[in-house]
Scaffold this active site. Structure first.
Site, PDB file in Angstrom:
ATOM      1  CD  GLU A 149     -12.831  -2.861 -14.614  1.00  0.00           C
ATOM      2  OE1 GLU A 149     -12.301  -2.366 -15.612  1.00  0.00           O
ATOM      3  OE2 GLU A 149     -12.205  -3.136 -13.571  1.00  0.00           O
ATOM      4  CB  CYS A 203     -14.082  -6.570  -5.941  1.00  0.00           C
ATOM      5  SG  CYS A 203     -13.455  -4.886  -6.071  1.00  0.00           S
ATOM      6  CB  CYS A 216     -13.553   7.408  -9.966  1.00  0.00           C
ATOM      7  SG  CYS A 216     -13.301   8.035  -8.283  1.00  0.00           S
ATOM      8  CB  CYS A 240      -6.121   8.163  -7.540  1.00  0.00           C
ATOM      9  SG  CYS A 240      -7.227   8.596  -6.183  1.00  0.00           S
ATOM     10  CB  CYS A 254      -6.738   4.808  -9.937  1.00  0.00           C
ATOM     11  SG  CYS A 254      -8.370   4.052 -10.053  1.00  0.00           S
ATOM     12  N   GLY A 303     -15.018   3.584  -8.765  1.00  0.00           N
ATOM     13  CA  GLY A 303     -15.757   4.663  -8.109  1.00  0.00           C
ATOM     14  C   GLY A 303     -15.423   4.863  -6.653  1.00  0.00           C
ATOM     15  CD  GLU A 304     -14.464   7.569  -2.240  1.00  0.00           C
ATOM     16  OE1 GLU A 304     -13.379   6.998  -2.451  1.00  0.00           O
ATOM     17  OE2 GLU A 304     -15.081   7.455  -1.163  1.00  0.00           O
ATOM     18  CB  SER A 316     -12.018   0.806  -0.211  1.00  0.00           C
ATOM     19  OG  SER A 316     -10.809   1.484  -0.439  1.00  0.00           O
ATOM     20  CB  SER A 334      -7.104   4.789  -0.576  1.00  0.00           C
ATOM     21  OG  SER A 334      -7.947   3.700  -0.823  1.00  0.00           O
ATOM     22  CG  HIS A 340      -2.446   5.640  -1.920  1.00  0.00           C
ATOM     23  ND1 HIS A 340      -2.414   4.278  -1.763  1.00  0.00           N
ATOM     24  CD2 HIS A 340      -3.678   5.925  -2.407  1.00  0.00           C
ATOM     25  CE1 HIS A 340      -3.575   3.756  -2.155  1.00  0.00           C
ATOM     26  NE2 HIS A 340      -4.350   4.730  -2.534  1.00  0.00           N
ATOM     27  CB  CYS A 361      -9.578  -0.213  -9.527  1.00  0.00           C
ATOM     28  SG  CYS A 361     -10.689   1.125  -9.498  1.00  0.00           S
TER      29      CYS A 361
END
Ligand code: SAH
Ligand code: SF4
Length: 383
Positions: free
Chosen positions: A124, A137, A144, A148, A151, A195-196, A227, A250, A252, A369
């Protein structure tokens, strides 16, 4: 836009040089048997030219074709000496992703794409806020590994890393779109798609180097925000290596137990370790950090949790981004209601911590995401 017929006609399957993309699907219809020029940062291109017996000086003209003129194929690089052009045509390609889905949000500010890569995998990419202040973005992985719970990308698991060229390709895709509609060139990038980024450190940093290079996309490093879920070794490396990109972490949760319930990597990198890395980053880079906090009703939106966050960030130059949850099919949490969001923000203010409430724009086009990909899988069954 890349002309795929023209592009595939350039492919010479017998001359397979590099094919890192095809591990997942070696026989995909868009099999890519050539070196992707977008994978190379400037020194790497200079090295390649030298290996081939040409002067590294030609790298400047090649990059002008790639990033200023944004050509669709190496076949049009006719200013180059003939033997170099022949070599490029023979062994390299400039593949951009192609559109699988294109969705516009009803607010008119967000356009989200599901893009297909050369091996058929999809990612995406989002274009937010037109009219001179566009932000792209972009994704750094297919899926990923971090898992999480709220997500959509985490829910689908990890498929593979993106190459630097596939990260850069998304930016070129968006930049071309802006040019086609006579809008100013792209100037802001957030590495906040699927993704990370710090789990794919090398490719992400090569992409950042290409995007910020004066002969590349020449995007100011401070206009790129990376991020991370909190990959501690990556944060330390980022601090040491000195790229001037902005960092978002991130969070949370403000206790290990609460964070671990939402963000599994918190078990590997507990808060104390993460915040040490963040302090190191702010001291070394002389920059504040954005902390992202997805607000989920009755999970992490209580006044005591806002107080805990305020106390946690006392010793770090910080700006908190509060993002009410964008509900996903695989998680039954709800977004925090507006009054509680305001209350949470007011408590942070008491601690002197600036914050912004960010709506994930374009919820009607699955702007969270990974959500567009999930809906595509549900409709077409294609992963
Ligand atoms: N992997 C990185 C970057 C991609 S996610 C990271 O986790 O930071 C970008 C941001 O979107 C993160 O802050 C993430 O927590 C948030 N996010 C993901 N899914 C969300 C959802 N359904 N609702 C609200 N925020 C979400
Ligand atoms: Fe991965 Fe970020 Fe989603 Fe977590 S929030 S699963 S780290 S993309």
């Amino acid at each position: 836009m890349v002309n795929w017929q023209e592009y595939t006609s350039l492919l010479r399957p017998a001359k397979i040089l590099i094919c890192t993309l095809c591990r997942a699907r070696p026989l995909g219809y868009n099999h890519l048997p050539m070196l992707n020029l977008y994978d190379l940062n400037y020194p790497a291109l200079e090295n390649l030219l030298q290996t081939w017996g040409f002067s590294p000086y030609h790298a400047g003209r090649i990059w002008a074709y790639l990033y200023q003129e944004q050509v669709d194929t190496v076949a049009v690089m006719t200013d180059l000496r003939r033997d170099l052009q022949d070599r490029l045509v023979q062994d390299t390609a400039v593949p951009l992703p192609h559109t699988r889905l294109d969705t516009h949000s009803s607010d008119g500010f967000t356009r989200k794409f599901l893009l297909a890569l050369a091996d058929g995998q999809t990612i995406e990419t989002v274009l937010m806020g037109f009219k001179g202040r566009a932000t792209a973005c972009v994704s750094t992985q297919v899926g990923c590994a971090m898992g999480c719970v709220f997500c959509a990308t985490g829910q689908m698991g990890f498929t593979r890393h993106l190459s630097a060229g596939e990260i850069v390709g998304q930016v070129l895709f968006v930049d071309r779109l802006l040019q086609e509609t006579s809008q100013p060139r792209l100037r802001n990038i957030v590495l906040m798609g699927m993704g990370e980024p710090l789990h794919n450190y090398e490719a992400t940093m090569t992409a950042v180097d290409i995007l910020t290079h004066p002969k590349g996309m020449a995007i100011a490093p401070r206009h790129i925000t990376l991020s991370t879920v909190g990959v501690v070794p990556g944060i330390i490396r980022l601090a040491d290596e000195g790229r001037q990109v902005r960092l978002a972490v991130s969070l949370h949760g403000a206790t290990d137990a609460e964070r671990q319930a939402l963000v599994p990597p918190a078990r590997r990198w507990p808060l104390a370790e993460l915040l040490d890395a963040c302090r190191y980053y702010t001291q070394k880079r002389k920059r504040h950090i954005f902390f992202e906090w997805t607000l989920i009703e009755d999970k992490n939106d209580a006044p005591e949790q806002a107080h805990a966050l305020g106390q946690l960030l006392q010793t770090i130059p910080a700006h908190v981004n509060l993002i009410p949850l964008n509900p996903t099919p695989g998680y039954d949490g709800l977004p925090t209601a507006r009054p509680s969001v305001k209350q949470f923000q007011a408590i942070l203010t008491q601690y002197g911590i600036p914050s912004t409430v960010r709506q994930r724009r374009g919820i009607d086009i699955a702007a969270g995401c990974g959500q567009l990909k999930v809906s595509d899988i549900q409709v077409s069954g294609v992963k």
